[in-house]
Motif scaffolding. Structure first.
Motif, PDB file in Angstrom:
ATOM      1  N   GLN A   1       0.841  -1.187   0.000  1.00  0.00           N
ATOM      2  CA  GLN A   1       0.000   0.000   0.000  1.00  0.00           C
ATOM      3  C   GLN A   1       0.880   1.241   0.000  1.00  0.00           C
TER       4      GLN A   1
ATOM      5  N   ARG B   1       0.899   5.202   0.904  1.00  0.00           N
ATOM      6  CA  ARG B   1       0.180   6.217   1.663  1.00  0.00           C
ATOM      7  C   ARG B   1       0.927   7.536   1.598  1.00  0.00           C
TER       8      ARG B   1
ATOM      9  N   GLN C   1       5.225  10.213   0.087  1.00  0.00           N
ATOM     10  CA  GLN C   1       4.585   8.917  -0.068  1.00  0.00           C
ATOM     11  C   GLN C   1       5.421   7.812   0.580  1.00  0.00           C
TER      12      GLN C   1
END
Length: 386
Positions: free
Chosen positions: A181, A183, A189
């Motif tokens: 993932q 984020r 990021q």
């Protein structure tokens, strides 16, 4: 060729504490890791050797047994360890946490944490007791024992699937065993990697379970296990056979078989460390006049000479007739303890004879002073002169 000393393998002293041992293992594992040495069988052997050494020296109980008995105290056959030694799966499964998470060693070499792992759960360990005679301990013995346990399902070969087509690639992680993932944070990021919740990190899903084991990959059964026990083992010693315990579920590795040694009582001999003890009982006449007697040993009967005037408490020694050390560094002796037997339930005539002997001045114990006079008087008594 025998195994190298575990302290030598890790390059630490016997006084090294847990943190030193762990640090030394990490250093060697990094040097010889398969990812750094692709196709190098020598590096792979050193990698496995270091893991085997760490497995023992990082465990306080195993380390104590190793310090006392050497390789024989902690491994199975030919060193008490597993017949096939440690596999890469064993090493990664047991010691991955040393290097931080998920895919063992991955984060240490720049890879992402997490990653596809072997499907299934490792089987539990089993513990059994094996009773040995002193004769078996003296020579070493191979035992074949039927063990009731969880064994691999013969129908699905441990996969838990009804057939090959019943195993599909996990759609959630695409067979990688991990999901990633991205984020956004105030630092920018950030990518995180976690174990796939759908396949639990295996990368595969069983769509149709095996009818025999109902998808577990194992069933209850029995297996005949051959255990090679070296000479000199002791009561309470534990031997470990890797991979001979309960089968794992869903294709996971089997647990270990722990063998606890027990000693059977011998009819006339007893053990004291590596020494064998025999209690020899002599009547007064044999102790006083001397004799030859046969005594049992663990291998045969031996005739020994008992000299005249032997006292109760005398110890005779049979060199090398005891038990070997488990490391094979030597063999103990057999000690023969002399006990002069006092008779019971005497007849009237025997009592009168002993009373006559008691009245003789030289019959009383003054070692070495009156022996000759005593036997002269006994000779006179039996010849009717007294």
């Amino acid at each position: 060729m025998g195994k190298r000393d575990y302290y030598e393998v890790l390059g630490v002293s016997k006084s090294a504490d847990g943190s030193e041992i762990k640090k030394a293992y990490r250093k060697i594992a990094m040097k010889y890791h398969p990812d750094k040495n692709p196709g190098n069988t020598e590096a792979e052997d050193k990698f496995k050797e270091a893991a085997e050494a760490y497995e023992v020296l990082s465990d306080s109980d195993k380390k104590a047994k190793y310090d006392r008995f050497g390789h024989a105290g902690v491994n199975g056959q030919g060193g008490f360890g597993a017949s096939g030694g440690m596999t890469m799966d064993d090493i990664f499964d047991q010691f991955g946490d040393i290097f931080g998470g998920g895919s063992p060693f991955g984060s240490f070499f720049g890879g992402a944490q997490g990653g596809k792992r072997t499907r299934g759960t490792r089987g539990s360990n089993l513990r059994i007791k094996v009773a040995l005679t002193l004769e078996e301990i003296a020579s070493g013995v191979t035992k074949k024992i039927k063990v009731k346990k969880q064994v691999q399902c013969s129908t699905c070969k441990g996969s838990g699937a009804k057939n090959a087509g019943a195993v599909k690639t996990c759609g959630t992680c695409g067979g990688n065993g991990v999901v990633r993932q991205v984020r956004s944070t105030f630092l920018g990021q950030m990518q995180t990697t976690t174990t796939c919740p759908n396949c639990q990190g295996t990368g595969e899903i069983v769509t149709d379970k095996c009818n025999t084991c109902r998808g577990s990959g194992s069933v209850y059964g029995d297996e005949t296990v051959e255990i090679e026990i070296p000479a000199g083992v002791e009561e309470g010693m534990q031997l470990s056979l890797r991979g001979k315990g309960n089968a794992g579920s869903n294709g996971g590795p089997a647990g270990d078989l722990l063998v606890l040694i027990e000693e059977k009582s011998h009819s006339v001999l007893t053990r004291d460390g590596n020494q064998i003890i025999y209690e020899l009982y002599l009547n007064f006449a044999d102790a006083a006049l001397g004799t030859s007697v046969e005594v049992p040993t663990l291998s045969s009967k031996v005739k020994i000479k008992v000299p005249e005037g032997t006292q109760s408490g005398k110890i005779f020694r049979l060199k090398g007739k005891g038990l070997p050390t488990v490391q094979g560094y030597g063999t103990g002796d057999q000690l023969i303890h002399v006990n002069v037997w006092t008779p019971k339930n005497l007849s009237s005539e025997e009592k009168e004879l002993l009373k006559k002997m008691r009245e003789m001045d030289n019959f009383h114990p003054t070692p070495g002073k009156h022996d000759k006079g005593f036997f002269d008087k006994m000779k006179d008594y039996f010849s009717g002169k007294s």
